[in-house]
Design a protein around this motif. Structure first.
Motif, PDB file in Angstrom:
ATOM      1  N   ASN A   1       0.918  -1.619  -0.239  1.00 55.08           N
ATOM      2  CA  ASN A   1      -0.280   0.478   0.380  1.00 55.08           C
ATOM      3  C   ASN A   1       0.653   0.940   0.033  1.00 55.08           C
ATOM      4  OD1 ASN A   1      -3.141  -1.112   0.661  1.00 55.08           O
ATOM      5  ND2 ASN A   1      -1.711  -2.112   1.469  1.00 55.08           N
TER       6      ASN A   1
ATOM      7  N   ARG B   1      -1.318   3.729  -4.341  1.00 54.38           N
ATOM      8  CA  ARG B   1      -2.141   3.211  -3.868  1.00 54.38           C
ATOM      9  C   ARG B   1      -3.547   3.545  -4.344  1.00 54.38           C
ATOM     10  NH1 ARG B   1      -0.485   7.406   1.107  1.00 54.38           N
ATOM     11  NH2 ARG B   1       0.975   6.045   0.853  1.00 54.38           N
ATOM     12  N   LEU B   2      -4.216   3.725  -4.876  1.00 52.27           N
ATOM     13  CA  LEU B   2      -4.971   3.682  -5.262  1.00 52.27           C
ATOM     14  C   LEU B   2      -5.821   1.819  -6.007  1.00 52.27           C
ATOM     15  CD1 LEU B   2      -6.246   6.806  -6.888  1.00 52.27           C
ATOM     16  CD2 LEU B   2      -6.903   6.193  -4.884  1.00 52.27           C
TER      17      LEU B   2
ATOM     18  N   GLY C   1      -7.514  -0.778  -1.565  1.00 53.94           N
ATOM     19  CA  GLY C   1      -7.785  -1.078  -0.243  1.00 53.94           C
ATOM     20  C   GLY C   1      -7.025  -1.388   1.179  1.00 53.94           C
TER      21      GLY C   1
ATOM     22  N   ARG D   1     -15.449   1.675   3.583  1.00 50.31           N
ATOM     23  CA  ARG D   1     -14.608   3.123   3.824  1.00 50.31           C
ATOM     24  C   ARG D   1     -13.776   2.038   1.942  1.00 50.31           C
ATOM     25  NH1 ARG D   1     -10.686   5.578   7.393  1.00 50.31           N
ATOM     26  NH2 ARG D   1      -9.835   3.371   7.980  1.00 50.31           N
ATOM     27  N   ALA D   2     -13.236   1.620   2.615  1.00 47.60           N
ATOM     28  CA  ALA D   2     -11.918   0.545   1.450  1.00 47.60           C
ATOM     29  C   ALA D   2     -12.566   0.844   0.458  1.00 47.60           C
ATOM     30  CB  ALA D   2     -11.361  -0.555   2.613  1.00 47.60           C
ATOM     31  N   LEU D   3     -14.240  -0.316   0.294  1.00 45.76           N
ATOM     32  CA  LEU D   3     -14.570  -0.219  -1.021  1.00 45.76           C
ATOM     33  C   LEU D   3     -14.870   0.700  -1.981  1.00 45.76           C
ATOM     34  CD1 LEU D   3     -16.645  -3.312  -0.101  1.00 45.76           C
ATOM     35  CD2 LEU D   3     -14.681  -3.420  -0.773  1.00 45.76           C
TER      36      LEU D   3
ATOM     37  N   LEU E   1     -13.294   3.671  -3.237  1.00 45.07           N
ATOM     38  CA  LEU E   1     -12.742   4.130  -4.388  1.00 45.07           C
ATOM     39  C   LEU E   1     -12.015   2.705  -5.357  1.00 45.07           C
ATOM     40  CD1 LEU E   1     -10.154   5.994  -2.778  1.00 45.07           C
ATOM     41  CD2 LEU E   1     -11.620   6.969  -4.604  1.00 45.07           C
ATOM     42  N   HIS E   2     -13.228   1.905  -5.070  1.00 46.46           N
ATOM     43  CA  HIS E   2     -13.279   0.815  -6.170  1.00 46.46           C
ATOM     44  C   HIS E   2     -11.286  -0.125  -6.442  1.00 46.46           C
ATOM     45  CE1 HIS E   2     -17.552   1.422  -6.741  1.00 46.46           C
ATOM     46  NE2 HIS E   2     -16.825   3.178  -7.177  1.00 46.46           N
ATOM     47  N   PRO E   3     -11.071  -0.747  -5.349  1.00 40.83           N
ATOM     48  CA  PRO E   3      -9.843  -0.552  -5.527  1.00 40.83           C
ATOM     49  C   PRO E   3      -9.432  -2.237  -6.162  1.00 40.83           C
ATOM     50  CG  PRO E   3     -11.194  -1.140  -2.833  1.00 40.83           C
ATOM     51  CD  PRO E   3     -11.277  -0.701  -3.917  1.00 40.83           C
TER      52      PRO E   3
ATOM     53  N   LEU F   1      -8.236  -5.510  -2.588  1.00 39.19           N
ATOM     54  CA  LEU F   1      -8.601  -5.476  -0.422  1.00 39.19           C
ATOM     55  C   LEU F   1      -8.050  -6.413   0.107  1.00 39.19           C
ATOM     56  CD1 LEU F   1     -10.568  -3.201   0.650  1.00 39.19           C
ATOM     57  CD2 LEU F   1     -12.420  -5.513   0.767  1.00 39.19           C
TER      58      LEU F   1
END
Length: 256
Positions: free
Chosen positions: A50, A85-86, A89, A162-164, A166-168, A171
């Motif tokens: 990350n 980093r995107l 997540g 929250r981690a989801l 930005l559509h990483p 995960l």
């Protein structure tokens, strides 16, 4: 080609070797659990993926993009790090929610910043997505609560949403239940199990051996900064080949 390829990642803190030639791959839709004792390098590996830590060598590739190449001595700019980093997540073990924001505002924060940086006004769309994620987490009646008004399990489910947001591509979970009381652990594990059933690509650092065996496709066992054994989850947990893996898992038999 695998979604994620990690080759020979190394990381030292001073003279202490924390990661030594870590290599593995991850297919799209696959879940990997990473197990091992405290201090084995699991969290440092996630932090390197990350870009919260800078590896000392090796290579990280997501799809066709090389995110890190230890042979390239050029230091990445803050903007380059943010973009790379995107792809990931990260859900922290201690939630790391902003206490001054409600649950829905915590979920909306990063997408709002991304939209602002690109000069877009997408607030209605971002709010709708945040609401959908919180409903998916079973928190439809807690959207306007502040973290201090939520249980630990509820806070962790907000952190997953929250981690989801930005559509990483991948995960990552860093011992997502270690800060929870035993009675709250199950609700978070249920959410992760549902994500696995929906083929969310995940790396899960966990001390829950039964969960690792039943939910992950593959398990990696780390010890002293190296991968000792990796393979099919049930094979590694139930029939480990390496003596060090057997010793580690023996300490969990009474809990399993």
């Amino acid at each position: 080609m695998a979604l994620l390829e990690v080759n020979n990642i190394r990381k030292n803190f001073g003279k202490t070797k924390v990661l030594s030639d870590i290599s593995f791959s991850l297919e799209e839709g696959e879940a990997i659990s990473i197990i091992g004792s405290s201090g084995s390098g699991k969290t440092t590996l996630l932090r390197c993926l990350n870009f919260l830590e800078h590896p000392d060598g090796g290579m990280i590739r997501v799809r066709d993009e090389i995110l890190f190449d230890g042979d390239d001595s050029r230091r990445l700019s803050d903007e380059e790090i943010r973009k790379r980093r995107l792809h990931f997540g990260l859900v922290f073990q201690n939630f790391n929610l902003f206490p001054q924001y409600t649950a829905i505002d915590n979920v909306m924060l990063a997408p709002r910043l991304a939209a602002k940086n690109s000069g877009q006004n997408r607030d209605g769309e971002i709010r709708k997505q945040a609401e959908e994620l919180l409903v998916e987490m079973g928190l439809e009646d807690r959207m306007n609560n502040y973290p201090g008004q939520l249980s630990g399990g509820q806070q962790q489910r907000v952190a997953i949403a929250r981690a989801l947001a930005l559509h990483p591509d991948i995960l990552c979970f860093d011992e997502p239940t270690s800060a929870l009381d035993p009675e709250l652990t199950g609700e978070v594990l249920r959410v992760i199990r549902e994500l696995a059933e929906n083929h969310t690509t995940m790396i899960i650092v966990t001390h829950e051996m039964t969960f690792a065996r039943d939910v992950a496709d593959r398990v990696i066992f780390m010890d002293d900064g190296v991968i000792v054994e990796q393979g099919d989850a049930k094979q590694v947990i139930d029939h480990p080949r390496e003596e060090r893996t057997k010793q580690f898992l023996a300490s969990y038999q009474t809990n399993g």
